[in-house]
Design a protein around this motif. Structure first.
Motif, PDB file in Angstrom:
ATOM      1  N   GLY A  18      23.625  10.683   7.528  1.00 28.01           N
ATOM      2  CA  GLY A  18      22.205  10.978   7.654  1.00 28.01           C
ATOM      3  C   GLY A  18      21.429  10.034   6.775  1.00 28.01           C
ATOM      4  O   GLY A  18      21.993   9.140   6.172  1.00 28.01           O
ATOM      5  N   GLU A  26      16.170  13.473  14.020  1.00 27.77           N
ATOM      6  CA  GLU A  26      17.362  14.255  14.339  1.00 27.77           C
ATOM      7  C   GLU A  26      17.579  14.328  15.851  1.00 27.77           C
ATOM      8  O   GLU A  26      18.703  14.403  16.323  1.00 27.77           O
ATOM      9  CB  GLU A  26      17.246  15.660  13.763  1.00 27.77           C
ATOM     10  CG  GLU A  26      18.536  16.464  13.786  1.00 27.77           C
ATOM     11  CD  GLU A  26      19.634  15.870  12.909  1.00 27.77           C
ATOM     12  OE1 GLU A  26      20.815  16.110  13.218  1.00 27.77           O
ATOM     13  OE2 GLU A  26      19.312  15.162  11.929  1.00 27.77           O
ATOM     14  N   TYR A  61      19.469   9.709  14.643  1.00 27.28           N
ATOM     15  CA  TYR A  61      20.768  10.258  15.007  1.00 27.28           C
ATOM     16  C   TYR A  61      20.973  10.152  16.518  1.00 27.28           C
ATOM     17  O   TYR A  61      20.016  10.026  17.285  1.00 27.28           O
ATOM     18  CB  TYR A  61      20.863  11.705  14.533  1.00 27.28           C
ATOM     19  CG  TYR A  61      22.200  12.356  14.739  1.00 27.28           C
ATOM     20  CD1 TYR A  61      23.346  11.809  14.174  1.00 27.28           C
ATOM     21  CD2 TYR A  61      22.322  13.520  15.502  1.00 27.28           C
ATOM     22  CE1 TYR A  61      24.581  12.398  14.361  1.00 27.28           C
ATOM     23  CE2 TYR A  61      23.548  14.117  15.694  1.00 27.28           C
ATOM     24  CZ  TYR A  61      24.684  13.557  15.127  1.00 27.28           C
ATOM     25  OH  TYR A  61      25.899  14.146  15.321  1.00 27.28           O
TER      26      TYR A  61
END
Length: 289
Positions: A18, A26, A61
């Motif tokens: 992360g 995200e 992500y």
């Protein structure tokens, strides 16, 4: 649009992968980052053995919707002096400035003087400027996986560093078999990988990941340092070069009037016309001036 992100920091002890010192995605949506400056942002992992930090300024992500193929657009922006670092062990630090595991377009942007480093044990800095990860997402319309992409057009990626047994100071790529796209009019120059003490670093580790059989990116009209030695048979085309760009100055990465690259670029290439990019008419038939 017209944003400045400076001295933002993301720090965590237990990241399982992360980061994003300034922006963390995200789940990717259609996003436009235009005329923005990201400077001295960082993503730091203080301990733990899993994942490693990613994206000193921006992290995205690998969550995205394959039904409508959203993408992140970065246009007319600059990323400078951002950093990703880990003090953990048995992992890596990824993308000194930007980490993207989703469909993306980066155009007319400078990525310079960023750092991916590793201050812990048994790890590496990877992708001093940019880290690209191929990914797929399920498309229920045709019941198949959709491949991600990375389009790089008219960018200058220069003087970035991957240290601590570093891998590719400029651009690192992983899962390239799931990464399509088109690259043209880019200058990738002066990036460095710094290895272990007394280690001699081959030139192929400095600027750009060199895995042509695993990457489905179409590239030409780029200027890449060590082109003839390393990239001619991989990232090259009939209109690719390895010439000193002739920048205006040490930190001014516009091309000087004497630059041999002026006029050697192209207005468009391959399938880039599929995108509705603001200011696209300002793409001249040259490299960045």
């Amino acid at each position: 649009k017209n944003n400045i992100a400076t001295d933002s920091h993301s720090q965590n002890e237990n990241w399982g992968g992360g980061g994003g010192g300034a922006i963390h995605f995200e789940f990717a949506q259609n996003t436009r980052i235009i005329n923005s400056n990201f400077e001295q942002n960082s993503a730091i992992q203080t301990q733990q053995n899993t994942g490693g930090p990613s994206g000193g300024a921006i992290y995205a992500y690998q969550n995205w919707n394959g039904n409508y193929l959203p993408y992140i657009l970065i246009l007319n922006s600059r990323f400078t002096k951002n950093k990703v670092n880990s003090f953990g062990s048995n992992t890596n630090a990824h993308g000194g400035a930007v980490y993207l595991a989703v469909p993306s377009v980066i155009a007319n942007t400078v990525i310079d003087s960023n750092l991916a480093t590793f201050s812990g044990a048994n790890g590496s800095g990877m992708g001093g400027g940019l880290f690209l990860q191929g990914s797929t997402s399920w498309n229920s319309n045709n019941e198949s996986n959709t491949q991600s992409f990375a389009y790089l057009v008219n960018n200058t990626i220069v003087n970035n560093i991957a240290s601590s047994n570093g891998s590719h100071g400029g651009i690192e790529i992983t899962n390239g078999f799931d990464l399509g796209g088109t690259w043209f009019n880019n200058i990738i120059w002066g990036n460095r990988a710094i290895g272990l003490p007394n280690e001699e670093i081959p030139n192929e580790r400095h600027n750009l990941a060199n895995y042509p059989s695993d990457i489905e990116i179409t590239a030409d009209y780029n200027n890449i340092e060590f082109y003839d030695e390393v990239y001619k048979n991989t990232w090259g085309g009939n209109n690719s070069y390895g010439m000193d760009p002739g920048f205006v100055g040490m930190s001014d990465f516009k091309l000087s009037e004497a630059s041999p690259l002026i006029g050697l670029g192209t207005m468009t290439f391959n399938d880039f016309g599929r995108f509705d990019i603001p200011d696209k008419p300002f793409f001249s038939a040259s490299f960045r001036e």
